[in-house]
Design an enzyme around this catalytic site. Structure first.
Site, short mmCIF file in Angstrom:
data_model
loop_
_atom_site.label_atom_id
_atom_site.label_comp_id
_atom_site.label_asym_id
_atom_site.label_seq_id
_atom_site.Cartn_x
_atom_site.Cartn_y
_atom_site.Cartn_z
N GLY A 7 38.03 35.17 40.12
CA GLY A 7 37.36 36.03 39.14
C GLY A 7 37.08 37.43 39.67
N GLY A 10 36.24 40.46 37.26
CA GLY A 10 35.04 40.46 36.44
C GLY A 10 34.00 41.47 36.90
N GLN A 11 32.88 41.48 36.17
CA GLN A 11 31.83 42.45 36.44
C GLN A 11 31.34 42.34 37.89
OE1 GLN A 11 28.07 41.60 34.63
NE2 GLN A 11 27.26 43.66 34.92
N ASP A 33 42.54 36.52 40.34
CA ASP A 33 42.06 36.46 38.95
C ASP A 33 43.25 36.12 38.07
OD1 ASP A 33 39.27 37.93 37.58
OD2 ASP A 33 40.90 37.31 36.25
N ASP A 51 45.05 31.26 37.98
CA ASP A 51 44.27 30.59 36.94
C ASP A 51 43.53 29.46 37.65
OD1 ASP A 51 43.31 29.01 34.91
OD2 ASP A 51 45.22 28.88 33.82
N TYR A 141 27.44 27.39 27.89
CA TYR A 141 27.45 28.06 29.21
C TYR A 141 26.36 27.47 30.10
CZ TYR A 141 26.73 31.96 32.51
OH TYR A 141 26.57 32.73 33.62
N LYS A 145 26.42 25.32 33.63
CA LYS A 145 25.74 25.79 34.84
C LYS A 145 24.88 24.67 35.44
CE LYS A 145 27.61 29.62 35.44
NZ LYS A 145 28.43 29.83 36.65
N1 SER Z 1 24.54 37.32 32.18
C1 SER Z 1 24.84 35.99 31.73
C2 SER Z 1 25.02 35.93 30.28
O1 SER Z 1 24.36 36.68 29.61
C3 SER Z 1 23.76 35.06 32.15
O2 SER Z 1 24.11 34.44 33.33
O3 SER Z 1 25.77 35.15 29.81
#
Ligand code: SER
Length: 318
Positions: A7, A10-11, A33, A51, A141, A145
């Site tokens: 990843g 990503g940010q 990535d 991937d 999500y 987690k």
């Molecule tokens: N920044 C994430 C989100 O907003 C939270 O872990 O999905």
């Protein structure tokens, strides 16, 4: 230590790759990535298209570079995950189990996989949320987690592996735009303030969430990875706090520098997600066990963000 990052586009992955290359050496940090990364990642060291659902491809990369440590950053975030729950489940769970199984099979020394405040849910105490508390999230999500924390802990307990993780709050940054999170409003607001002088916010003015500026996020991630194992009592689920504010307070901090800045609050589906997360977290375990200590407060972050975003807008990058 030779490190693989998943990843990396990503940010967090973008800036984490650069930070790790500065510490461990450019050639020691393999960025990967599913898509190409920013030039600062592509041009500063090895990069592989990967991937995370392709376990054998990941194995080849681990062997090719004799990977000793993995930062597993590839994930689907909360808002995109609510749009496509099965994608979130597949990428977040099967990607993680691939990393953990390969870690076991290929004898990777250390793995870090982030968790999130999304692991909490509406029944969790909202203020100064304890380290040990109710984990009943209502987003896919968040479910991935919590399951991810349990899985990582399973590999620690059953196989004696060194797997570490921390529950990120909303991460604010200016190098790479976030993709599909709920806390992303707190990034977008800076860009629109600089470019348009106004912002339409998808949560209410009173919505309070724990947040963190990227330099502190990198510090937390790397400090936990580097902490002596003997100091750690829990491994995979450290709360890490930094600052906590509502959307109106964030807007006011920007108004101090851009007085004409206006925000319109138009809550949408993000609101329910934000409402299910805490206002602030108790991170004393991280502070005690590996010396966590954030540097940025809201005003310091706003000054830094506005400066960086202004340069981007002037260059036409936003
Ligand atoms: N920044 C994430 C989100 O907003 C939270 O872990 O999905």
């Amino acid at each position: 230590m030779r490190i693989l990052i998943t990843g990396c586009s990503g940010q967090i992955g973008t800036e984490l790759t650069v930070a790790l290359r500065n510490i461990y050496g450019n050639d020691q940090v393999i960025a990967s990535d599913i898509k190409e990364a920013a030039p600062e990642v592509m041009q500063s060291g090895p990069f592989e298209i990967l991937d995370v659902l392709d376990k054998e491809a990941m194995r080849q990369i681990i062997r090719k570079y004799q990977v000793e440590g993995i930062f597993h950053m590839a994930a689907i975030l909360s808002a995109v995950g609510e749009g496509n729950p099965m994608l979130a489940w597949n990428v977040n769970m099967n990607g993680l189990i691939n990393v953990l199984e390969l870690g076991r099979e290929e004898k990777v020394e250390r793995i870090l996989c982030p968790s999130s405040i999304a692991a909490f849910g509406p029944e969790t105490p909202v203020d100064n949320t304890p380290q040990e508390t109710v984990l009943r999230p209502t987003t896919m999500y968040g479910i991935t987690k919590v399951a991810g924390e349990l899985l990582c802990n399973y590999y620690v307990q059953k196989y004696g592996m060194d797997v570490r993780g921390l529950r990120y709050p909303g991460i604010i940054s200016n190098a790479t735009l976030p993709g599909g999170g709920t806390t992303d409003y707190a990034v977008a607001i800076y860009y629109d303030a600089v470019k348009f002088g106004k912002y339409e916010c998808f949560v209410t003015a009173e919505t309070t969430l724990p947040m963190m500026y990227m330099p502190d996020c990198l510090k937390a991630t790397i400090d936990l990875f580097q902490a002596p194992k003997a100091n750690l009592k829990r491994f995979v689920d450290y709360n890490v706090g930094s600052m906590s504010f509502d959307a109106a307070t964030l807007a006011a901090s920007i108004k101090r520098y851009i007085p004409e800045f206006e925000v319109a609050y138009k809550p949408d589906f993000h609101q329910a997600i934000a409402d299910s997360w805490p206002n602030s977290v108790d991170d004393s375990a991280a502070r005690e066990e590996w010396g966590w200590n954030p540097e940025y407060d809201l005003d310091a972050m706003t000054r830094d963000m506005l400066q960086a975003v202004k340069i981007k807008v002037e260059k036409g990058e936003y």
